[in-house]
Write a protein that holds these residues in place. Structure first.
Motif, PDB file in Angstrom:
ATOM      1  N   SER A  32      27.026  13.818  36.332  1.00  0.00           N
ATOM      2  CA  SER A  32      27.679  14.099  35.053  1.00  0.00           C
ATOM      3  C   SER A  32      29.108  14.566  35.268  1.00  0.00           C
ATOM      4  CB  SER A  32      26.895  15.163  34.281  1.00  0.00           C
ATOM      5  OG  SER A  32      26.796  16.362  35.034  1.00  0.00           O
ATOM      6  N   GLY A  33      30.011  14.028  34.436  1.00  0.00           N
ATOM      7  CA  GLY A  33      31.401  14.441  34.461  1.00  0.00           C
ATOM      8  C   GLY A  33      32.209  13.932  35.631  1.00  0.00           C
ATOM      9  N   MET A  34      31.619  13.132  36.508  1.00  0.00           N
ATOM     10  CA  MET A  34      32.335  12.686  37.698  1.00  0.00           C
ATOM     11  C   MET A  34      33.248  11.508  37.380  1.00  0.00           C
ATOM     12  SD  MET A  34      29.650  13.047  40.876  1.00  0.00           S
ATOM     13  CE  MET A  34      30.979  12.630  42.016  1.00  0.00           C
ATOM     14  N   THR A  35      34.324  11.377  38.136  1.00  0.00           N
ATOM     15  CA  THR A  35      35.239  10.244  38.019  1.00  0.00           C
ATOM     16  C   THR A  35      34.812   9.182  39.016  1.00  0.00           C
ATOM     17  OG1 THR A  35      37.070  11.673  37.322  1.00  0.00           O
ATOM     18  CG2 THR A  35      37.639   9.498  38.180  1.00  0.00           C
ATOM     19  N   LEU A  36      34.234   8.105  38.482  1.00  0.00           N
ATOM     20  CA  LEU A  36      33.697   7.023  39.299  1.00  0.00           C
ATOM     21  C   LEU A  36      34.347   5.696  38.908  1.00  0.00           C
ATOM     22  CD1 LEU A  36      29.940   8.101  39.028  1.00  0.00           C
ATOM     23  CD2 LEU A  36      31.481   8.533  40.951  1.00  0.00           C
ATOM     24  N   VAL A  37      35.625   5.758  38.577  1.00  0.00           N
ATOM     25  CA  VAL A  37      36.360   4.580  38.128  1.00  0.00           C
ATOM     26  C   VAL A  37      36.350   3.512  39.227  1.00  0.00           C
ATOM     27  CG1 VAL A  37      38.613   3.693  37.407  1.00  0.00           C
ATOM     28  CG2 VAL A  37      37.820   5.927  36.598  1.00  0.00           C
ATOM     29  N   GLY A  38      35.910   2.307  38.872  1.00  0.00           N
ATOM     30  CA  GLY A  38      35.897   1.191  39.816  1.00  0.00           C
ATOM     31  C   GLY A  38      34.827   1.280  40.886  1.00  0.00           C
ATOM     32  N   ALA A  39      33.887   2.197  40.756  1.00  0.00           N
ATOM     33  CA  ALA A  39      32.846   2.364  41.774  1.00  0.00           C
ATOM     34  C   ALA A  39      31.933   1.139  41.830  1.00  0.00           C
ATOM     35  CB  ALA A  39      32.021   3.610  41.470  1.00  0.00           C
ATOM     36  N   ASP A  40      31.429   0.842  43.017  1.00  0.00           N
ATOM     37  CA  ASP A  40      30.471  -0.247  43.196  1.00  0.00           C
ATOM     38  C   ASP A  40      29.075   0.348  43.311  1.00  0.00           C
ATOM     39  OD1 ASP A  40      29.024  -2.502  43.744  1.00  0.00           O
ATOM     40  OD2 ASP A  40      29.983  -2.942  45.666  1.00  0.00           O
ATOM     41  N   LEU A  41      28.332   0.277  42.211  1.00  0.00           N
ATOM     42  CA  LEU A  41      26.962   0.785  42.169  1.00  0.00           C
ATOM     43  C   LEU A  41      25.988  -0.353  41.894  1.00  0.00           C
ATOM     44  CD1 LEU A  41      27.620   3.983  39.988  1.00  0.00           C
ATOM     45  CD2 LEU A  41      27.407   3.866  42.479  1.00  0.00           C
ATOM     46  N   SER A  42      26.409  -1.572  42.143  1.00  0.00           N
ATOM     47  CA  SER A  42      25.556  -2.725  41.860  1.00  0.00           C
ATOM     48  C   SER A  42      24.245  -2.627  42.634  1.00  0.00           C
ATOM     49  CB  SER A  42      26.283  -4.027  42.204  1.00  0.00           C
ATOM     50  OG  SER A  42      26.819  -3.999  43.512  1.00  0.00           O
ATOM     51  N   TYR A  43      23.172  -2.995  41.958  1.00  0.00           N
ATOM     52  CA  TYR A  43      21.807  -2.997  42.513  1.00  0.00           C
ATOM     53  C   TYR A  43      21.293  -1.601  42.872  1.00  0.00           C
ATOM     54  CZ  TYR A  43      22.643  -8.007  42.905  1.00  0.00           C
ATOM     55  OH  TYR A  43      22.945  -9.316  42.631  1.00  0.00           O
ATOM     56  N   ALA A  44      22.009  -0.559  42.486  1.00  0.00           N
ATOM     57  CA  ALA A  44      21.554   0.805  42.776  1.00  0.00           C
ATOM     58  C   ALA A  44      20.427   1.194  41.831  1.00  0.00           C
ATOM     59  CB  ALA A  44      22.717   1.783  42.653  1.00  0.00           C
ATOM     60  N   ASP A  45      19.659   2.188  42.240  1.00  0.00           N
ATOM     61  CA  ASP A  45      18.592   2.731  41.401  1.00  0.00           C
ATOM     62  C   ASP A  45      19.095   4.036  40.782  1.00  0.00           C
ATOM     63  OD1 ASP A  45      16.317   3.609  40.156  1.00  0.00           O
ATOM     64  OD2 ASP A  45      14.988   3.291  41.877  1.00  0.00           O
ATOM     65  N   LEU A  46      19.370   3.967  39.474  1.00  0.00           N
ATOM     66  CA  LEU A  46      19.873   5.131  38.748  1.00  0.00           C
ATOM     67  C   LEU A  46      18.830   5.667  37.773  1.00  0.00           C
ATOM     68  CD1 LEU A  46      23.467   3.775  37.987  1.00  0.00           C
ATOM     69  CD2 LEU A  46      22.953   5.776  39.389  1.00  0.00           C
ATOM     70  N   THR A  47      17.576   5.409  38.062  1.00  0.00           N
ATOM     71  CA  THR A  47      16.511   5.869  37.184  1.00  0.00           C
ATOM     72  C   THR A  47      16.628   7.370  36.928  1.00  0.00           C
ATOM     73  OG1 THR A  47      15.043   4.131  37.973  1.00  0.00           O
ATOM     74  CG2 THR A  47      14.009   6.015  36.892  1.00  0.00           C
TER      75      THR A  47
END
Length: 239
Positions: A32-47
């Motif tokens: 929460s509140g983090m700056t993740l601009v342009g991050a590559d989280l493809s195929y990650a598990d964010l459940t």
């Protein structure tokens, strides 16, 4: 259990400048509140991950599993969420302008107050089963307009949006014995339909209307049935 802690991700961003965690297990992680601009989280598990107020503009979340994830007030402008599983996700007041949600699962997702201007939305079954193109979420501020071009004042390149109308106003010589036939042709992509004749504003003006039906670029050439040269204009149609 998540592979990384929040502190480890903060250190990665500080040392590498950007975040590349494609395919990682981030289950239940507090981002929460983090700056993740342009991050590559493809195929990650964010459940069940918490991304409330996170800055994710331009991020790649292609095919992520984000069941029950919290994106409340997150900025996902221009993010790629194609084929993401957002079942039950909290997307209240999220900014999804120009985001790609093609094929994303949104079952029971809460989009209350979400900003979807220019976002690409499609049902997964429609995209995968019949290879249909994505449907653009309608932008109420981008209504179709009419572009009027006069024969004597043609621009070098005319830009239209799909759905816009184009009116070509052609001059008719006062001594013409009869109205000559006008033949319209497109050189390039099939971006227009028409022409459709319109009632002239005066005897000296001939009006032809066209409809922008597909994105692309072409030259519109109008050939008159007399000794005058043809009229041509370059057109660019965008979605």
């Amino acid at each position: 259990m998540a592979e990384f802690t929040r502190a480890e991700i903060v250190r990665r961003i500080a040392t590498m400048g950007s975040l590349h965690l494609a395919g990682s297990d981030l289950t239940g992680l507090d981002l929460s509140g983090m700056t993740l601009v342009g991050a590559d989280l493809s195929y990650a598990d964010l459940t069940e991950a918490d991304l409330t107020n996170a800055q994710l503009s331009g991020a790649s979340l292609w095919s992520v599993r984000a069941v029950g994830a919290r994106f409340h007030k997150a900025n996902l402008t221009g993010a790629s969420l194609g084929l993401a599983d957002l079942t039950g996700a909290d997307l209240r007041d999220a900014v999804l302008e120009r985001a790609d949600l093609t094929g994303a699962r949104l079952d029971r997702a809460d989009l209350t107050g979400a900003r979807l201007r220019g976002a690409w939305l499609d049902a997964m079954q429609r995209a995968l089963a019949i290879s249909a193109p994505p449907l653009r979420y309608p932008d109420q501020r981008e209504r179709a307009t009419t572009c009027i071009l006069h024969e004597g004042h043609l621009a070098t390149l005319v830009s239209l949006r799909c759905g816009d109308r184009l009116e070509m106003h052609l001059q008719t010589p006062p001594d013409a014995p009869a109205r000559p036939e006008i033949v319209a042709r497109l050189e390039g992509e099939p971006i227009l339909s028409g022409p459709e004749p319109c009632e002239p504003s005066s005897e000296a003006i001939r009006i032809l209307t066209f409809l922008a039906v597909a994105p692309g670029r072409a030259r519109l050439v109008l050939v008159r049935g007399d000794d005058r040269p043809p009229v041509s204009v370059e057109l660019l149609v965008v979605p």
